[in-house]
Design an enzyme around this catalytic site. Structure first.
Site, short mmCIF file in Angstrom:
data_model
loop_
_atom_site.label_atom_id
_atom_site.label_comp_id
_atom_site.label_asym_id
_atom_site.label_seq_id
_atom_site.Cartn_x
_atom_site.Cartn_y
_atom_site.Cartn_z
N ASP A 80 31.49 13.43 22.96
CA ASP A 80 32.13 14.17 21.86
C ASP A 80 32.93 13.26 20.93
OD1 ASP A 80 33.00 16.05 20.13
OD2 ASP A 80 33.81 17.41 21.64
N ASP A 126 40.13 11.82 20.84
CA ASP A 126 40.15 13.09 21.57
C ASP A 126 39.77 12.87 23.03
OD1 ASP A 126 40.62 15.80 21.83
OD2 ASP A 126 38.63 16.40 21.17
#
Length: 445
Positions: free
Chosen positions: A137, A113
């Site tokens: 993240d 991501d």
């Protein structure tokens, strides 16, 4: 998936970030996965894990949380809403991210991501324009040897930055992160998302075409970003090769751009200044014509504005490599008078110059001032050679005409921008240009 809070570590007395997972959205296995991934990673290019635990709400439900270092700064998505990012800083961000990817890929972790909002730009409070980028993240990251925690054929990640294999629901490996990073860095130049639209529209677009590389990108940037965003995963360079590539790019761009503007952090003056209005075609033709006029291998337009020096250069193909070492920039105000140096070794103005005495060994130099219609000198149109030479009256007159044409085009363009407005749709040319064998590259600041 989670909410991130700013918190205080009461034991060590420091500010931290606490990520509290929502049990109604994220299953326990996903939480455990991120914890397991982060626990095994420790690198300066990552937001590292400090602690973890479980908190129970009023209903007795258990919420997993993780404690991470608090990053002071902004993320790249926020930064892209501000002033343009200098090519040097884009290379530095690419270098930091390549190092981070080399590390996590070496531990068989795939982030899956990579996007601007997951790249944090750290402000260490030192007023340095060099901001370190950190990757954060790891909520959907997985180990390469661990089965994906999604249903068969499901895709995780952010639509605009998915790799083709992610968009197709195929097996995702390390090259997927390289592809996504390529799209992010391309966006740093274009300031637009390459594959916008809905999830389906975005996915179909990347499966049917390669990203469009703008013509104003230098050839070396186009080549690198094209290889990173190749549709075949096997055609993309591994992260370890990107580390070397971006290191060289950062060094090269740092040598070409002597700007204090283009800071990674926002807050710069958003003015439309002289440099942002330079017409690229005029400079392209002027430097090439000046070089031909004197039969010299090097011609440079340098413009000083707000303590910055911008170069637009013509290098003859036969001296391209050595010419790249020539730094004709000078943060001081340009001279108002014409300068002609026929032999740098015997001319007292240049006999001690490193450009003459050093390995570059320049000998011949002509510098024609660039003067605006108000009489202010803003730069120099110069020609240089590695052998002594002479400048005839006719050549100097022609060089003066070229300088006047540059100023006329600059002021005409600037007036047009003031009348028509300066929008984000245009890409002003500010930076270094090299012409080689009919090809040109431009490094936007």
């Amino acid at each position: 998936m989670a909410t991130v809070y700013r918190a205080r570590d009461e034991v060590l007395g420091r500010a931290v970030a606490v990520k509290l997972f929502d049990v109604d959205v994220v299953d326990a296995s996903r939480q455990e996965s991120e914890l397991a991934v982060l626990a095994g990673l420790d690198h300066h290019g990552l937001v590292n894990l400090l602690d973890a635990g479980v908190d129970h709400d009023a209903s007795g439900r258990a919420h997993r949380y993780i404690v991470m270092a608090l990053i002071v700064g902004i993320n790249l998505q926020e930064r892209l809403r501000g002033a343009r990012i200098a090519a040097r800083h884009i290379a530095e961000i690419g270098y930091d991210m390549a190092e981070a990817l080399e590390y996590i890929h070496g531990h068989n972790v795939i982030h899956r991501d990579i996007k601007p909002s997951n790249i944090l730009l750290v402000d260490y409070g030192t007023d340095a324009p060099r901001a370190r980028a950190k990757l954060t993240d790891f909520g959907i990251a997985v180990n390469e040897d661990v089965e994906r925690m999604t249903a068969d054929g499901a895709t995780t990640g952010t639509a605009a930055y998915l790799s083709p294999e992610q968009a197709a629901g195929a097996t995702v490996g390390k090259p997927s992160d390289v592809y996504s990073l390529g799209l992010v860095l391309l966006q740093c130049f274009t300031r637009s998302i390459e594959y916008p639209g809905s999830v389906v529209e975005s996915a179909v677009a990347r499966l049917s075409r390669d990203p469009v590389m703008p013509s104003y990108l230098p050839e070396h940037w186009r080549d690198l970003l094209s290889s990173m965003t190749a549709r075949k995963p096997s055609a993309r360079p591994p992260a370890r090769d990107l580390v070397s590539a971006f290191r060289q790019l950062a060094i090269a761009e740092g040598g070409r751009h002597k700007d204090a503007d283009g800071d990674v952090f926002p807050g710069n003056d958003e003015r439309v200044d002289t440099l942002d209005t330079i017409p690229d075609e005029a400079l392209h033709r002027a430097t090439a014509m000046a070089a031909r006029l004197f039969d010299a291998p090097i011609s440079v337009v340098s413009i000083v504005d707000h303590d910055r020096t911008w170069l637009v250069s013509h290098y003859g193909e036969e001296v391209e490599q050595i010419a790249r070492k020539v730094d004709l920039s000078n943060p001081e105000a340009p001279r108002d008078e014409l300068i002609v140096v026929e032999d740098g070794r015997t001319d007292p103005r240049t006999s001690d110059s490193p450009l003459v005495t050093g390995p570059v060994a320049l000998r011949f130099y002509v510098g024609m001032p660039l003067k605006r219609t108000d009489g202010r000198t803003i730069g120099t149109l110069s020609v240089a050679d590695f052998v002594p030479g002479t400048a005839s009256e006719s050549q100097l007159a022609s060089l003066q005409d070229l300088a006047a044409l540059i100023i006329a085009q600059l002021e005409l363009r600037q007036a047009g921008l003031r009348i028509g407005g300066h929008t984000g749709d245009s890409v002003p040319i500010t930076g270094a240009r090299t012409e080689k064998g009919g090809e040109t590259w431009i490094a936007p600041a």
